[in-house]
Design an enzyme around this catalytic site. Sequence first.
Site, short mmCIF file in Angstrom:
data_model
loop_
_atom_site.label_atom_id
_atom_site.label_comp_id
_atom_site.label_asym_id
_atom_site.label_seq_id
_atom_site.Cartn_x
_atom_site.Cartn_y
_atom_site.Cartn_z
N GLY A 50 47.27 34.96 24.53
CA GLY A 50 46.30 33.98 25.01
C GLY A 50 44.90 34.44 24.64
O GLY A 50 44.66 35.63 24.39
N GLN A 55 35.85 34.99 25.34
CA GLN A 55 36.21 36.20 24.59
C GLN A 55 35.70 36.16 23.16
O GLN A 55 35.66 37.20 22.50
CB GLN A 55 37.72 36.41 24.59
N CYS A 95 44.43 43.14 28.18
CA CYS A 95 43.46 42.11 27.79
C CYS A 95 42.89 42.47 26.43
O CYS A 95 42.55 43.63 26.19
CB CYS A 95 42.33 42.04 28.82
N LEU A 96 42.77 41.48 25.55
CA LEU A 96 42.24 41.74 24.21
C LEU A 96 40.79 42.21 24.25
O LEU A 96 40.32 42.83 23.30
CB LEU A 96 42.36 40.47 23.35
N HIS A 137 45.51 34.58 33.81
CA HIS A 137 44.61 35.51 33.12
C HIS A 137 43.50 34.74 32.40
O HIS A 137 42.32 35.11 32.46
CB HIS A 137 45.43 36.36 32.14
N GLU A 138 43.88 33.65 31.72
CA GLU A 138 42.87 32.88 30.95
C GLU A 138 41.91 32.14 31.87
O GLU A 138 40.71 32.07 31.61
CB GLU A 138 43.56 31.89 30.00
N HIS A 141 39.31 34.40 33.01
CA HIS A 141 38.26 34.59 32.01
C HIS A 141 37.20 33.49 32.11
O HIS A 141 36.00 33.75 31.95
CB HIS A 141 38.85 34.55 30.59
NI NI Z 1 41.92 38.82 28.58
#
Ligand code: NI
Length: 168
Positions: A50, A55, A95-96, A137-138, A141
């Site tokens: 995702g 991000q 998380c990226l 999670h998204e 964000h």
């Molecule tokens: Ni993340």
Amino acid sequence: MPYIREIVGQDHPTLRKVARRVDPKEIDEPLFQQLIDDMFETMYDAPGVGLAAPQVNVSKRVFVMDVRDDEHEPAVVINPKIESAEEEVELREGCLSVPGMVGDITRYKRIVVTGLDRSGQKIRIEGEGLLAQCLQHEIDHLNGTLYIDRALNLRPAISEEEKEAAEA
Ligand code: NI
């Protein structure tokens, strides 16, 4: 052509803002459609399951996801709203924007989210398991929240199993 955008790290101020709602009139615009294409490209390149617009330093309420199983198509969700959430469960997560780390977090096991798709149509997604985790999670964000704010036992991802934790 879609291109890979830079994923900003955990100290970037955009990740801490409440992202702006997308005006439905904006969805059809080429720049917005390009953003979606670029977000998919960036997510697949990472790779992750995702990616939310903040991000890639765009403070708008939109995210893309692909949990890569046979049941679920890749999805775009604009202006998501959580309709219901049930049963807490502890999960491993990454998380990226916080590369190389993993932690344990309490999430809902099942969740229903409504919003708009990339053509501006209303959608409703019922998620369980990884899909439910990714949706939460998204949406975090978009509200300026990172999983590390609440995760326990935050640690470098060393084992293969830990490296496979949901990266989103
Ligand atoms: Ni993340």
